[in-house]
Design a protein around this motif. Structure first.
Motif, mmCIF file in Angstrom:
data_model
loop_
_atom_site.group_PDB
_atom_site.id
_atom_site.type_symbol
_atom_site.label_atom_id
_atom_site.label_comp_id
_atom_site.label_asym_id
_atom_site.label_seq_id
_atom_site.Cartn_x
_atom_site.Cartn_y
_atom_site.Cartn_z
ATOM 1 N N VAL A 64 -16.370 14.966 -0.142
ATOM 2 C CA VAL A 64 -15.354 13.977 -0.510
ATOM 3 C C VAL A 64 -16.019 12.638 -0.803
ATOM 4 C CG1 VAL A 64 -13.352 12.666 0.317
ATOM 5 C CG2 VAL A 64 -13.522 15.118 0.791
ATOM 6 N N SER A 65 -16.984 12.245 0.042
ATOM 7 C CA SER A 65 -17.706 10.994 -0.165
ATOM 8 C C SER A 65 -18.438 10.999 -1.501
ATOM 9 C CB SER A 65 -18.711 10.778 0.968
ATOM 10 O OG SER A 65 -19.519 9.645 0.715
ATOM 11 N N PHE A 66 -19.039 12.138 -1.826
ATOM 12 C CA PHE A 66 -19.783 12.288 -3.084
ATOM 13 C C PHE A 66 -18.881 12.002 -4.283
ATOM 14 C CE2 PHE A 66 -21.560 14.588 -6.655
ATOM 15 C CZ PHE A 66 -22.924 14.388 -6.536
ATOM 16 N N PHE A 67 -17.708 12.624 -4.291
ATOM 17 C CA PHE A 67 -16.797 12.457 -5.427
ATOM 18 C C PHE A 67 -16.117 11.085 -5.432
ATOM 19 C CE2 PHE A 67 -17.112 17.118 -5.531
ATOM 20 C CZ PHE A 67 -17.356 17.294 -6.884
ATOM 21 N N ASN A 87 -21.261 5.968 4.525
ATOM 22 C CA ASN A 87 -22.170 7.119 4.572
ATOM 23 C C ASN A 87 -23.276 6.902 5.595
ATOM 24 O OD1 ASN A 87 -20.793 8.586 2.642
ATOM 25 N ND2 ASN A 87 -22.086 7.913 0.942
ATOM 26 N N GLY A 88 -23.815 5.666 5.650
ATOM 27 C CA GLY A 88 -24.830 5.354 6.648
ATOM 28 C C GLY A 88 -24.267 5.440 8.053
ATOM 29 N N LEU A 89 -23.030 5.012 8.216
ATOM 30 C CA LEU A 89 -22.371 5.037 9.520
ATOM 31 C C LEU A 89 -22.111 6.464 9.992
ATOM 32 C CD1 LEU A 89 -20.974 3.369 11.758
ATOM 33 C CD2 LEU A 89 -18.897 3.423 10.369
ATOM 34 N N LEU A 90 -21.704 7.334 9.072
ATOM 35 C CA LEU A 90 -21.332 8.703 9.429
ATOM 36 C C LEU A 90 -22.512 9.664 9.477
ATOM 37 C CD1 LEU A 90 -18.020 9.304 7.415
ATOM 38 C CD2 LEU A 90 -18.280 9.124 9.887
ATOM 39 N N PHE A 91 -23.418 9.545 8.503
ATOM 40 C CA PHE A 91 -24.472 10.556 8.351
ATOM 41 C C PHE A 91 -25.877 10.034 8.633
ATOM 42 C CE2 PHE A 91 -21.131 11.231 5.050
ATOM 43 C CZ PHE A 91 -20.480 12.282 5.697
ATOM 44 N N GLY A 92 -25.991 8.755 9.018
ATOM 45 C CA GLY A 92 -27.299 8.184 9.292
ATOM 46 C C GLY A 92 -27.902 7.557 8.046
ATOM 47 N N ALA A 93 -28.889 6.699 8.249
ATOM 48 C CA ALA A 93 -29.478 5.962 7.125
ATOM 49 C C ALA A 93 -30.157 6.895 6.129
ATOM 50 C CB ALA A 93 -30.478 4.941 7.643
ATOM 51 N N TRP A 95 -29.856 10.566 5.587
ATOM 52 C CA TRP A 95 -28.978 11.483 4.860
ATOM 53 C C TRP A 95 -27.835 10.741 4.171
ATOM 54 C CZ3 TRP A 95 -31.102 15.736 3.649
ATOM 55 C CH2 TRP A 95 -31.982 16.375 4.523
ATOM 56 N N GLY A 96 -27.337 9.690 4.817
ATOM 57 C CA GLY A 96 -26.294 8.890 4.182
ATOM 58 C C GLY A 96 -26.820 8.186 2.942
ATOM 59 N N GLY A 97 -28.072 7.718 3.017
ATOM 60 C CA GLY A 97 -28.695 7.065 1.865
ATOM 61 C C GLY A 97 -28.897 8.034 0.710
ATOM 62 N N ILE A 98 -29.349 9.247 1.030
ATOM 63 C CA ILE A 98 -29.538 10.264 -0.009
ATOM 64 C C ILE A 98 -28.203 10.610 -0.667
ATOM 65 C CG2 ILE A 98 -30.108 12.699 -0.407
ATOM 66 C CD1 ILE A 98 -32.377 12.407 1.582
ATOM 67 N N LEU A 99 -27.172 10.765 0.154
ATOM 68 C CA LEU A 99 -25.836 11.073 -0.373
ATOM 69 C C LEU A 99 -25.346 9.962 -1.300
ATOM 70 C CD1 LEU A 99 -23.254 12.787 -0.404
ATOM 71 C CD2 LEU A 99 -22.537 11.607 1.685
ATOM 72 N N LEU A 184 -32.319 1.556 -5.414
ATOM 73 C CA LEU A 184 -32.860 1.955 -4.113
ATOM 74 C C LEU A 184 -32.796 0.854 -3.051
ATOM 75 C CD1 LEU A 184 -35.964 4.248 -4.716
ATOM 76 C CD2 LEU A 184 -33.888 4.782 -3.423
ATOM 77 N N PRO A 185 -33.232 -0.399 -3.344
ATOM 78 C CA PRO A 185 -33.214 -1.428 -2.290
ATOM 79 C C PRO A 185 -31.840 -1.625 -1.662
ATOM 80 C CG PRO A 185 -34.495 -2.175 -4.162
ATOM 81 C CD PRO A 185 -33.826 -0.915 -4.597
ATOM 82 N N ALA A 186 -30.810 -1.761 -2.485
ATOM 83 C CA ALA A 186 -29.467 -1.985 -1.953
ATOM 84 C C ALA A 186 -28.959 -0.758 -1.203
ATOM 85 C CB ALA A 186 -28.502 -2.337 -3.083
ATOM 86 N N THR A 187 -29.256 0.434 -1.717
ATOM 87 C CA THR A 187 -28.807 1.667 -1.061
ATOM 88 C C THR A 187 -29.429 1.799 0.325
ATOM 89 O OG1 THR A 187 -28.542 2.814 -3.182
ATOM 90 C CG2 THR A 187 -28.723 4.180 -1.220
ATOM 91 N N ILE A 188 -30.727 1.566 0.410
ATOM 92 C CA ILE A 188 -31.427 1.652 1.702
ATOM 93 C C ILE A 188 -30.883 0.621 2.677
ATOM 94 C CG2 ILE A 188 -33.656 1.297 2.841
ATOM 95 C CD1 ILE A 188 -34.983 2.427 0.297
ATOM 96 N N LEU A 189 -30.688 -0.596 2.174
ATOM 97 C CA LEU A 189 -30.216 -1.684 3.026
ATOM 98 C C LEU A 189 -28.828 -1.405 3.594
ATOM 99 C CD1 LEU A 189 -31.220 -4.406 4.008
ATOM 100 C CD2 LEU A 189 -30.122 -5.462 2.032
ATOM 101 N N TYR A 190 -27.897 -1.031 2.746
ATOM 102 C CA TYR A 190 -26.531 -0.755 3.195
ATOM 103 C C TYR A 190 -26.486 0.468 4.111
ATOM 104 C CZ TYR A 190 -24.605 -4.173 -0.079
ATOM 105 O OH TYR A 190 -24.293 -5.341 -0.741
#
Length: 235
Positions: A64-67, A87-93, A95-99, A184-190
């Motif tokens: 659901v998050s992906f879509f 995503n970071g909150l639910l799946f960790g930095a 796996w959430g970052g990859i998602l 990447l920088p913003a995704t990793i940070l968030y």
């Protein structure tokens, strides 16, 4: 001739997909209610409420998050950072970052091909004519580096650049690689900020400071870019 034929095929595919998506939204009440609820939570930018919304889908939460990430990018200007943070909150930095990164890449590609297939008139209805005029100057000034520069500036709309890129002569792979590196920088940070939201206050504090600095840096560069555009117009 062959290129024109491919373009017509792309236009037909994109138009068909849009028609199907709109039809499903109108015909299926549960889908319509779910999309409306998700959009409302995104607009409110309530991270906890959006996290709870994702959790309600159980094992399907990542899907659901992906879509929803793709949805936020296509239907500009919904705040995609809410999805990344959640995503970071639910799946960790990690796996959430990859998602977040992969779904954003898919969303960017779809926006690119919508613009390339359906043309400027359609894109103007999505992001506005004024916004596209701004990107015209940006791309004219910075050429092949435009996408990467825009991705590194948080105040520049992710969806806007994706749509605008599809209206230029830029090759898809150049756009795709620049987008992947630049976001990447913003995704990793968030993602890190999201993972640590319920943990150390100190970690959250410094992550928040980093986000603010990142935003200030982008805001500081924006007037400089605009000044360059004006000089270019005079010249």
């Amino acid at each position: 001739m062959e290129r024109d034929a491919r373009k017509k095929i792309h236009m037909l595919i994109m138009f068909s997909l849009l028609v199907v998506a709109i039809a499903l939204y109108l015909i299926i009440p549960s889908l319509r209610d779910g999309v409306n609820e998700a959009a409302r939570k995104l607009v409110e930018a309530d991270i906890e409420a959006f996290r709870d919304y994702l959790l309600s889908f159980g094992v399907w939460a990542p899907v659901v998050s992906f879509f929803l990430m793709i949805f936020t990018l296509i239907v500009a200007p919904l705040p995609a950072f809410v999805v990344t943070f959640s995503n970071g909150l639910l799946f960790g930095a990690f796996w959430g970052g990859i998602l977040s990164w992969t779904s954003a890449m898919v969303g960017a590609a779809i926006c690119f091909y919508i613009a390339r297939s359906l043309g400027r008139p359609v894109v103007e209805k999505i992001v506005s004519k004024t916004a596209l005029n701004w990107t015209d100057k940006f791309f004219e000034r910075y050429g092949m580096h435009s996408v990467l520069l825009a991705r590194l500036i948080p105040v520049v709309s992710f969806a806007l650049i994706s749509y605008a890129s599809g209206l230029t002569a830029i090759r898809f792979m150049v756009f795709f690689i620049a987008t992947g590196v630049g976001q990447l920088p913003a995704t990793i940070l968030y993602s890190i900020l999201g993972q640590n939201a319920n943990k150390s206050v100190l970690v959250v504090f410094w992550a928040f400071i980093a986000v603010i600095c990142f935003g200030v840096l982008g805001a500081a560069f924006k007037p400089w870019f605009e000044k360059k555009f004006k000089k270019g117009e005079v010249a």
